[in-house]
Design an enzyme around this catalytic site. Structure first.
Site, PDB file in Angstrom:
ATOM      1  N   SER A 117      49.061  -7.377  38.133  1.00  0.00           N
ATOM      2  CA  SER A 117      50.402  -7.013  38.594  1.00  0.00           C
ATOM      3  C   SER A 117      50.680  -7.601  39.967  1.00  0.00           C
ATOM      4  CB  SER A 117      50.529  -5.488  38.655  1.00  0.00           C
ATOM      5  OG  SER A 117      51.728  -5.103  39.293  1.00  0.00           O
ATOM      6  N   TYR A 142      47.988   2.291  42.262  1.00  0.00           N
ATOM      7  CA  TYR A 142      48.140   1.481  41.051  1.00  0.00           C
ATOM      8  C   TYR A 142      47.765   0.023  41.341  1.00  0.00           C
ATOM      9  CZ  TYR A 142      50.632  -1.246  37.472  1.00  0.00           C
ATOM     10  OH  TYR A 142      50.968  -2.156  36.501  1.00  0.00           O
TER      11      TYR A 142
END
Length: 274
Positions: A117, A142
């Site tokens: 990501s 995250y």
């Protein structure tokens, strides 16, 4: 079973196959392998003729190893696309990542394509246009899970020769919904093209590539990823007029506007949000 003529793989494992992106990969990658093994903790519907359905939790090592056995490539898209508490990370995401790579080592899988990501480097300023070799600057817990798994992939390449392509997906949605997505948007079709290119490139070693479509605006650079051979066909530019006329520009001094991670970088500590 031997491989069909023209098919690169005998069996590809797709994790997170019940998710939105997993569903597109399920439909888009079937021509590459004799069998697709689809894995998720949630139901995935009925298996098609060349599919195998496995409902399991990758954080359970025995279940993960059983799912990886007999596969020759792994497309690892399982995960929670949101901020997580540190307890969740320790219980779920980090064990799952380890089990995928250790399972690949145990059973001779030679290549893993991992859905990383932009949030692995989310605190880099937009105007710096970070490249594929930019240092990790996670913007959330995250994002921290993405840096961990990228480093895990690097270790397994250097020490055990398992190739990985880490796809730093920026914003994969049906269409751009804000001004940031005019640079960060990745169409579903280009996501499939990106994953296919990562699977088919002759040699990748340990590689990183940003997942964006062919957008005129750019806040990340894939200059060091040409060997993967990804050629996006879609573009956020077709949506620019609609977005620019309907969505107000953010304060350029705000955290969300300053860094490539956008709003994630401004998120509170997950324990404080409860």
């Amino acid at each position: 079973m031997t491989k069909d003529c023209g098919r690169e793989f005998e069996r590809i494992l797709i994790t997170g196959a019940a998710g939105n992106l997993g569903d597109h990969l399920r439909r888009g990658l079937g021509h590459l392998a004799n069998r697709l093994r689809l894995l998720d903790v949630r139901p995935m519907g009925e298996a098609l003729e060349n599919e195998e359905i496995v409902e399991c939790d990758l954080s359970d090592r025995a279940q993960a190893f059983a799912a990886i056995r007999d596969c020759d490539a792994i497309v690892h898209f399982a995960g929670h696309p949101r901020e997580m508490s540190f307890d969740e990370i320790l219980r779920d995401t980090l064990p799952a990542a380890y089990n995928v790579y250790e399972g690949a080592r145990q059973f001779g899988v030679k290549r893993v394509v991992y859905a990383s990501s932009i949030h692995a480097v989310g605190f880099h300023p937009v105007e710096d246009v970070p490249g594929t070799r930019a240092r990790h600057r996670p913007d959330t817990f995250y994002g921290l899970t993405k840096t961990f798994t990228e480093d895990l992939a690097s270790l397994y390449w250097d020490k055990w020769g398992i190739e990985s392509v880490c796809l730093r997906i920026c914003s994969c949605f049906p269409e751009p919904t804000d001004r940031r997505m005019l640079w960060s948007w990745l169409s579903y079709s280009d996501c499939v093209r990106l994953t296919e290119a990562a699977l088919l490139a002759p040699r990748v070693g340990f590689s990183v590539i940003y997942g964006t479509s062919d957008n005129a605006r750019a806040a990340v650079s894939n200059e060091g990823a040409g060997h993967i051979g990804f050629r996006p066909k879609d573009s956020a530019d077709h949506h620019a007029l609609r977005v620019l006329t309907r969505i107000r520009r953010e304060d350029p001094g705000s955290v969300a506007a300053r860094v490539v991670g956008g709003g994630f970088a401004a998120a509170p500590h997950p324990d404080d949000a409860r």
